[in-house]
Scaffold this active site. Sequence first.
Site, PDB file in Angstrom:
ATOM      1  N   HIS A 205       0.794  -1.233   0.000  1.00 35.39           N
ATOM      2  CA  HIS A 205       0.000   0.000   0.000  1.00 35.39           C
ATOM      3  C   HIS A 205       0.824   1.280   0.000  1.00 35.39           C
ATOM      4  CE1 HIS A 205       1.004   0.035   4.255  1.00 35.39           C
ATOM      5  NE2 HIS A 205       0.574   1.272   4.315  1.00 35.39           N
TER       6      HIS A 205
HETATM    7  C1  UD1 Z   1      -2.169   5.685   5.881  1.00 37.50           C
HETATM    8  C2  UD1 Z   1      -0.871   6.135   6.574  1.00 37.50           C
HETATM    9  C3  UD1 Z   1       0.171   5.028   6.453  1.00 37.50           C
HETATM   10  C4  UD1 Z   1      -0.375   3.708   6.961  1.00 37.50           C
HETATM   11  C5  UD1 Z   1      -1.682   3.395   6.209  1.00 37.50           C
HETATM   12  C6  UD1 Z   1      -2.308   2.098   6.680  1.00 37.50           C
HETATM   13  C7  UD1 Z   1      -0.329   8.544   6.492  1.00 37.50           C
HETATM   14  C8  UD1 Z   1       0.548   9.539   5.881  1.00 37.50           C
HETATM   15  N1  UD1 Z   1      -0.307   7.321   5.938  1.00 37.50           N
HETATM   16  O1  UD1 Z   1      -1.905   5.519   4.513  1.00 37.50           O
HETATM   17  O2  UD1 Z   1       1.304   5.384   7.222  1.00 37.50           O
HETATM   18  O3  UD1 Z   1       0.575   2.703   6.743  1.00 37.50           O
HETATM   19  O4  UD1 Z   1      -2.599   4.465   6.433  1.00 37.50           O
HETATM   20  O5  UD1 Z   1      -3.475   1.833   5.999  1.00 37.50           O
HETATM   21  O6  UD1 Z   1      -1.003   8.855   7.447  1.00 37.50           O
HETATM   22  N2  UD1 Z   1      -9.450   4.949   2.068  1.00 37.50           N
HETATM   23  C9  UD1 Z   1     -10.609   4.227   2.152  1.00 37.50           C
HETATM   24  N3  UD1 Z   1     -11.104   3.937   3.389  1.00 37.50           N
HETATM   25  C10 UD1 Z   1     -10.500   4.318   4.526  1.00 37.50           C
HETATM   26  C11 UD1 Z   1      -9.298   5.042   4.437  1.00 37.50           C
HETATM   27  C12 UD1 Z   1      -8.793   5.356   3.206  1.00 37.50           C
HETATM   28  O7  UD1 Z   1     -11.201   3.872   1.158  1.00 37.50           O
HETATM   29  O8  UD1 Z   1     -11.026   4.015   5.618  1.00 37.50           O
HETATM   30  C13 UD1 Z   1      -8.880   5.278   0.755  1.00 37.50           C
HETATM   31  C14 UD1 Z   1      -8.915   6.775   0.512  1.00 37.50           C
HETATM   32  O9  UD1 Z   1      -9.833   7.063  -0.448  1.00 37.50           O
HETATM   33  C15 UD1 Z   1      -7.525   7.130   0.074  1.00 37.50           C
HETATM   34  C16 UD1 Z   1      -6.721   5.853   0.188  1.00 37.50           C
HETATM   35  O10 UD1 Z   1      -7.543   4.847   0.732  1.00 37.50           O
HETATM   36  O11 UD1 Z   1      -7.495   7.551  -1.255  1.00 37.50           O
HETATM   37  C17 UD1 Z   1      -5.516   6.082   1.023  1.00 37.50           C
HETATM   38  O12 UD1 Z   1      -5.849   6.474   2.346  1.00 37.50           O
HETATM   39  P1  UD1 Z   1      -4.908   7.491   3.187  1.00 37.50           P
HETATM   40  O13 UD1 Z   1      -5.425   7.619   4.566  1.00 37.50           O
HETATM   41  O14 UD1 Z   1      -4.654   8.694   2.361  1.00 37.50           O
HETATM   42  O15 UD1 Z   1      -3.503   6.820   3.250  1.00 37.50           O
HETATM   43  P2  UD1 Z   1      -3.075   5.354   3.446  1.00 37.50           P
HETATM   44  O16 UD1 Z   1      -2.478   4.927   2.165  1.00 37.50           O
HETATM   45  O17 UD1 Z   1      -4.173   4.528   4.028  1.00 37.50           O
END
Ligand code: UD1
Length: 365
Positions: A205
Site C-alpha cells: 500500500h
Molecule cells: C495511511 C498512513 C500510512 C499507513 C496506512 C495504513 C499517512 C501519511 N499514511 O496511509 O502510514 O501505513 O494508512 O493503511 O497517514 N481509504 C478508504 N477507506 C478508509 C481510508 C482510506 O477507502 O477508511 C482510501 C482513501 O480514499 C484514500 C486511500 O484509501 O485515497 C488512502 O488512504 P490514506 O489515509 O490517504 O492513506 P493510506 O495509504 O491509508
Amino acid sequence: MKTSSKILCVVGARPNFMKIAPIMAEFAKSPLHAKLLHTGQHYNESMNHQFFVDLGIPAPDINLEVGSGSHAVQTAEIMKRFEPVLDQEKPAAVLVVGDVNSTIACALVASKKGVPVIHVEAGLRSFDRGMPEEINRVLTDQISDILFTTERIARDNLLREGIKDERIHFVGNVMIDTLHHNLARAVPAQETLASQKSYAALTLHRPSNVDDRESLTSLLQTIRQISTQIPIAFPLHPRTRSRMEEYGLNEMIESPDIMVLPPLGYLQMLGLMKDAKFFLTDSGGIQEETTALGVPCITLRENTERQITVDEGTNTIVGQDRKRILSAVKEVIETGGKRGRIPEFWDGHASQRIVSILEDWLHRS
Ligand code: UD1
C-alpha cells in the site's frame, strides 16, 4: 501533582488501532483518566470499525470525522477540528502513536498550546524523507515531551537529533502487547482462505510502490511469477485497489494461485500471518509482527525504520527489484528463511511500562 490527570489519546488510521488498544486497557486499570479521540482519517468498516471490535477498544469519546484528502488538506483539517476539542478538554497531556498524519497534526496543535505531548513509537528512522511517515516521525519527536521507544537504536536516533536523554524511555513494543493478547483468538488461515494449502501472504500500500504505474506493474508481474511456486493470499488495501483499477491492472492478479481478499480485521490478519510460509509486504507493522511470530518477512521497500527486525528478527529488505525479490523468495522456500529472535522488551508488557512511567510523571509534575 497536576490538577488534571486526564490523558487525551489520539488515533486516526489503521496501524494506530493495535497500538492504542493495550494502552487504553492499561489506563483503565490505573488511576489516570484516559479519553480516546479518533480523527476519522480511516473510516471504512474494514479499515476502522472492525479493529475496535476485534481489539475491544472502547468507542472513541470524540470523532473528528476528517476522512481522506491530500496530505495538506487532511493534516490541516485535523488541526482545525482538534484545536477547539483541546481547549474544551484541557487534558494534562496528549498521547499520540506511530507516524500517520493524525499523529503529527494533533501533536503540533497540542505543543503550540503548551500541552505536553507523549509519543509512543518514537525515534524510528528510515532516513528516507521521500516517505511521508518519516517527516511525521521526525517532526512529532521534535515537539514531544515524553518519548517512548520500541528498540534501543531509536534512542541513538533521537539523541543525534538533539532530543534530551531524560525525555526518552525504552519500553518495548505495544503492538507486540496486542499480538500476545490476541494470538489465541486468531482466526485460522484455513478459514479465511477456505483452503488447506500452504501459502505466502502479501500486502502492498505504500505510495512509492502503488502510486507509480511502472512500479506497480513490475511488482504485480513478480507476484504472478512467485504464485507459480506457492499460492499467495493478498488482502487488498483501498489505495492499491483504486490504483490497479485506474491503471487497468486487475487482470494481472486474476489467477487461482492469487487469493485476493478485502482488507482483513486484526484477528483474521493475525491468523494469516501466523500460518504463512513467508510474508511479502511494504507495511511497517507487519515487519514487526512477523519478527514476533518467527515468520520470514520479505520487505518490498528500499529501507526500513524498523532496523531491529533485520538485525535480530526475520526481516529481509529487497526493494522493488525483481531479481532481489525472487532470490529472497527462493532462499526462503529452500531453507525456511531467517529464524530470528525476539527483540528485547517485545514481551507483552510495554503498555504497563508506559502507564507506570506516566503515573510517576503526573505525580511529580
Ligand atoms: C495511511 C498512513 C500510512 C499507513 C496506512 C495504513 C499517512 C501519511 N499514511 O496511509 O502510514 O501505513 O494508512 O493503511 O497517514 N481509504 C478508504 N477507506 C478508509 C481510508 C482510506 O477507502 O477508511 C482510501 C482513501 O480514499 C484514500 C486511500 O484509501 O485515497 C488512502 O488512504 P490514506 O489515509 O490517504 O492513506 P493510506 O495509504 O491509508
